[in-house]
Enzyme design. Sequence first.
Site, PDB file in Angstrom:
ATOM      1  N   ARG A 121       0.801  -1.236   0.000  1.00 27.46           N
ATOM      2  CA  ARG A 121       0.000   0.000   0.000  1.00 27.46           C
ATOM      3  C   ARG A 121       0.828   1.278   0.000  1.00 27.46           C
ATOM      4  O   ARG A 121       0.324   2.350   0.332  1.00 27.46           O
ATOM      5  CB  ARG A 121      -0.996   0.017   1.173  1.00 27.46           C
ATOM      6  CG  ARG A 121      -2.046  -1.087   1.082  1.00 27.46           C
ATOM      7  CD  ARG A 121      -3.191  -0.843   2.056  1.00 27.46           C
ATOM      8  NE  ARG A 121      -4.246  -1.817   1.854  1.00 27.46           N
ATOM      9  CZ  ARG A 121      -4.343  -2.957   2.529  1.00 27.46           C
ATOM     10  NH1 ARG A 121      -3.446  -3.249   3.458  1.00 27.46           N
ATOM     11  NH2 ARG A 121      -5.324  -3.797   2.287  1.00 27.46           N
ATOM     12  N   LYS A 143       3.437  11.140 -11.369  1.00 30.43           N
ATOM     13  CA  LYS A 143       2.675  10.262 -12.257  1.00 30.43           C
ATOM     14  C   LYS A 143       3.414   8.933 -12.414  1.00 30.43           C
ATOM     15  O   LYS A 143       4.604   8.916 -12.725  1.00 30.43           O
ATOM     16  CB  LYS A 143       2.485  10.897 -13.629  1.00 30.43           C
ATOM     17  CG  LYS A 143       1.346  11.873 -13.728  1.00 30.43           C
ATOM     18  CD  LYS A 143       1.150  12.260 -15.198  1.00 30.43           C
ATOM     19  CE  LYS A 143      -0.010  13.198 -15.378  1.00 30.43           C
ATOM     20  NZ  LYS A 143      -0.208  13.541 -16.803  1.00 30.43           N
ATOM     21  N   GLU A 185      10.375  17.721 -25.325  1.00 28.59           N
ATOM     22  CA  GLU A 185       9.710  18.099 -24.066  1.00 28.59           C
ATOM     23  C   GLU A 185      10.223  19.433 -23.554  1.00 28.59           C
ATOM     24  O   GLU A 185       9.477  20.210 -22.950  1.00 28.59           O
ATOM     25  CB  GLU A 185       9.919  17.015 -23.007  1.00 28.59           C
ATOM     26  CG  GLU A 185       9.112  15.750 -23.232  1.00 28.59           C
ATOM     27  CD  GLU A 185       7.646  15.895 -22.814  1.00 28.59           C
ATOM     28  OE1 GLU A 185       7.250  16.985 -22.378  1.00 28.59           O
ATOM     29  OE2 GLU A 185       6.913  14.897 -22.936  1.00 28.59           O
ATOM     30  N   LYS A 224       7.852  22.995 -14.446  1.00 24.01           N
ATOM     31  CA  LYS A 224       7.093  21.793 -14.066  1.00 24.01           C
ATOM     32  C   LYS A 224       6.737  21.831 -12.580  1.00 24.01           C
ATOM     33  O   LYS A 224       5.601  21.513 -12.190  1.00 24.01           O
ATOM     34  CB  LYS A 224       7.925  20.538 -14.379  1.00 24.01           C
ATOM     35  CG  LYS A 224       7.258  19.197 -14.007  1.00 24.01           C
ATOM     36  CD  LYS A 224       6.140  18.847 -14.967  1.00 24.01           C
ATOM     37  CE  LYS A 224       5.457  17.528 -14.619  1.00 24.01           C
ATOM     38  NZ  LYS A 224       6.140  16.351 -15.166  1.00 24.01           N
ATOM     39  N   GLU A 234      -3.873  17.054 -11.830  1.00 21.27           N
ATOM     40  CA  GLU A 234      -4.243  17.344 -13.213  1.00 21.27           C
ATOM     41  C   GLU A 234      -5.739  17.623 -13.373  1.00 21.27           C
ATOM     42  O   GLU A 234      -6.405  17.086 -14.263  1.00 21.27           O
ATOM     43  CB  GLU A 234      -3.829  16.188 -14.136  1.00 21.27           C
ATOM     44  CG  GLU A 234      -3.701  16.606 -15.596  1.00 21.27           C
ATOM     45  CD  GLU A 234      -3.022  15.536 -16.444  1.00 21.27           C
ATOM     46  OE1 GLU A 234      -3.585  15.195 -17.485  1.00 21.27           O
ATOM     47  OE2 GLU A 234      -1.938  15.065 -16.063  1.00 21.27           O
ATOM     48  N   ARG A 238      -2.428  21.672 -14.746  1.00 20.91           N
ATOM     49  CA  ARG A 238      -1.446  20.661 -15.122  1.00 20.91           C
ATOM     50  C   ARG A 238      -1.753  20.027 -16.472  1.00 20.91           C
ATOM     51  O   ARG A 238      -0.866  19.472 -17.122  1.00 20.91           O
ATOM     52  CB  ARG A 238      -1.354  19.585 -14.020  1.00 20.91           C
ATOM     53  CG  ARG A 238      -0.225  18.588 -14.249  1.00 20.91           C
ATOM     54  CD  ARG A 238       0.023  17.700 -13.044  1.00 20.91           C
ATOM     55  NE  ARG A 238       1.033  16.717 -13.339  1.00 20.91           N
ATOM     56  CZ  ARG A 238       1.521  15.841 -12.455  1.00 20.91           C
ATOM     57  NH1 ARG A 238       1.085  15.851 -11.199  1.00 20.91           N
ATOM     58  NH2 ARG A 238       2.448  14.968 -12.807  1.00 20.91           N
ATOM     59  N   ASN A 242       0.197  18.603 -21.286  1.00 24.57           N
ATOM     60  CA  ASN A 242      -0.096  17.605 -22.317  1.00 24.57           C
ATOM     61  C   ASN A 242      -0.052  18.188 -23.728  1.00 24.57           C
ATOM     62  O   ASN A 242      -0.454  17.516 -24.682  1.00 24.57           O
ATOM     63  CB  ASN A 242      -1.472  16.982 -22.067  1.00 24.57           C
ATOM     64  CG  ASN A 242      -1.483  16.117 -20.830  1.00 24.57           C
ATOM     65  OD1 ASN A 242      -0.564  15.348 -20.593  1.00 24.57           O
ATOM     66  ND2 ASN A 242      -2.531  16.256 -20.012  1.00 24.57           N
ATOM     67  N   HIS A 245       0.781  16.002 -26.657  1.00 24.92           N
ATOM     68  CA  HIS A 245       0.756  14.612 -26.200  1.00 24.92           C
ATOM     69  C   HIS A 245      -0.431  13.806 -26.723  1.00 24.92           C
ATOM     70  O   HIS A 245      -0.320  12.591 -26.862  1.00 24.92           O
ATOM     71  CB  HIS A 245       0.769  14.566 -24.668  1.00 24.92           C
ATOM     72  CG  HIS A 245       2.112  14.851 -24.075  1.00 24.92           C
ATOM     73  ND1 HIS A 245       2.766  16.042 -24.263  1.00 24.92           N
ATOM     74  CD2 HIS A 245       2.939  14.088 -23.307  1.00 24.92           C
ATOM     75  CE1 HIS A 245       3.926  16.009 -23.624  1.00 24.92           C
ATOM     76  NE2 HIS A 245       4.054  14.843 -23.054  1.00 24.92           N
ATOM     77  N   HIS A 249       0.986  10.631 -28.200  1.00 29.97           N
ATOM     78  CA  HIS A 249       0.713   9.308 -27.633  1.00 29.97           C
ATOM     79  C   HIS A 249       0.057   8.400 -28.664  1.00 29.97           C
ATOM     80  O   HIS A 249       0.345   7.195 -28.722  1.00 29.97           O
ATOM     81  CB  HIS A 249      -0.195   9.433 -26.411  1.00 29.97           C
ATOM     82  CG  HIS A 249       0.523   9.844 -25.166  1.00 29.97           C
ATOM     83  ND1 HIS A 249      -0.125  10.204 -24.006  1.00 29.97           N
ATOM     84  CD2 HIS A 249       1.842   9.949 -24.887  1.00 29.97           C
ATOM     85  CE1 HIS A 249       0.749  10.512 -23.076  1.00 29.97           C
ATOM     86  NE2 HIS A 249       1.952  10.372 -23.590  1.00 29.97           N
ATOM     87  N   HIS A 262       9.505   8.952 -27.375  1.00 26.52           N
ATOM     88  CA  HIS A 262       8.417   9.766 -26.839  1.00 26.52           C
ATOM     89  C   HIS A 262       8.621  11.245 -27.159  1.00 26.52           C
ATOM     90  O   HIS A 262       7.684  11.930 -27.605  1.00 26.52           O
ATOM     91  CB  HIS A 262       8.308   9.569 -25.324  1.00 26.52           C
ATOM     92  CG  HIS A 262       7.277  10.441 -24.681  1.00 26.52           C
ATOM     93  ND1 HIS A 262       5.927  10.254 -24.848  1.00 26.52           N
ATOM     94  CD2 HIS A 262       7.411  11.528 -23.877  1.00 26.52           C
ATOM     95  CE1 HIS A 262       5.262  11.174 -24.174  1.00 26.52           C
ATOM     96  NE2 HIS A 262       6.140  11.969 -23.571  1.00 26.52           N
TER      97      HIS A 262
END
Length: 356
Positions: A121, A143, A185, A224, A234, A238, A242, A245, A249, A262
């Site tokens: 956990r 993330k 990026e 960032k 997000e 935030r 993206n 992206h 993606h 990427h």
Amino acid sequence: MKIIQVQLGKRSYPIHVKSGLLTDIPKLLTESNHGQKWIIISQHGLMELFGFELMSNLKEQNFNTDYITLPMGEAAKSMKEFSNVISQLTDLECDRSTTVLALGGGVVGDIAGFAASTFMRGIEYFQIPTTLLAMVDSSIGGKTGINIAEGKNMIGTFYQPKGVLIDPDILNSLPKGEVIAGLGEVIKYGAIRDADFLKKISGWLDDIVSFPFEKAIKCACEIKAEIVSKDERESGLRRLLNFGHTIGHALEAHLGYGRIRHGEAVALGMKCSGWISERLNLLSKEDINHLNTTINKLPLPEIEHIQGNHLLPFIKTDKKSEKGVLNFVVLEGLGKAAISTNVSEKLIQQSLKVLN
């Protein structure tokens, strides 16, 4: 040493940026060492380059250290490999006091962070990014995730590290193409948040060999950290991260993970998103030309003709879609990103022409 704080109350943590930082890690982590197990999660090639020496240095400072390796590439971000990591943590007799060190690029950071967030956990972990992409983006913000056939990072958590330790000198040991790919990026941060930074990046790219990576990393990390501090999960601000992206993606998923890097996919996605922004009368001709000129200074791969029906299935399952409405990041000017819900499938299909 540059220390940038991610301000999240009790979950706040520092980002350390310094050339040669790798050798200082045992000293930086001393206060966090309480006799627990420390597990480096990495890849075999990275262990040979940096990891075994780091492990030796940690052991010399009385850290009880072991390691787990992952396969190369996006294939490591699978349910199978996640299960393997959990099994190895169990075999190494790890417990809730164990601390993970994620030594690697975005793939390692994502799966190591996901394992840390779920093992018993949740256990503590630190990010030690080894790629430019990870240094400026994936190691910051908590993330974590793994891929499934339907899309990238479809399973994951928000789970903040205890710290991010960035040594820009690591980039000197990596293939130049891998480093340059991460510049997509870096460009993104200027495009969405700081037009002056974008202008500097464009100038620096005129001589990639002399590109000031440490300066660029510090600026990108500051942007960032500021965004994550204001919007951890997000829900608003935030989402601007993206930019490029949604299409990026989809390109990765369509072409196959590993076929395109990427950062390269994001750079191509930004060209499409910039075109869409102009078509929506949000971005001037001058601004789109400046953005494209900057992106085109990167040695991006040539890709086969992409049609809308190739990418739309992936875009429809994108995590940025809510109740069938796509939250698409556009530019209202350089350094000023916004969310639009008015980007149609047809417009996305039309934008793909900039890739051919």
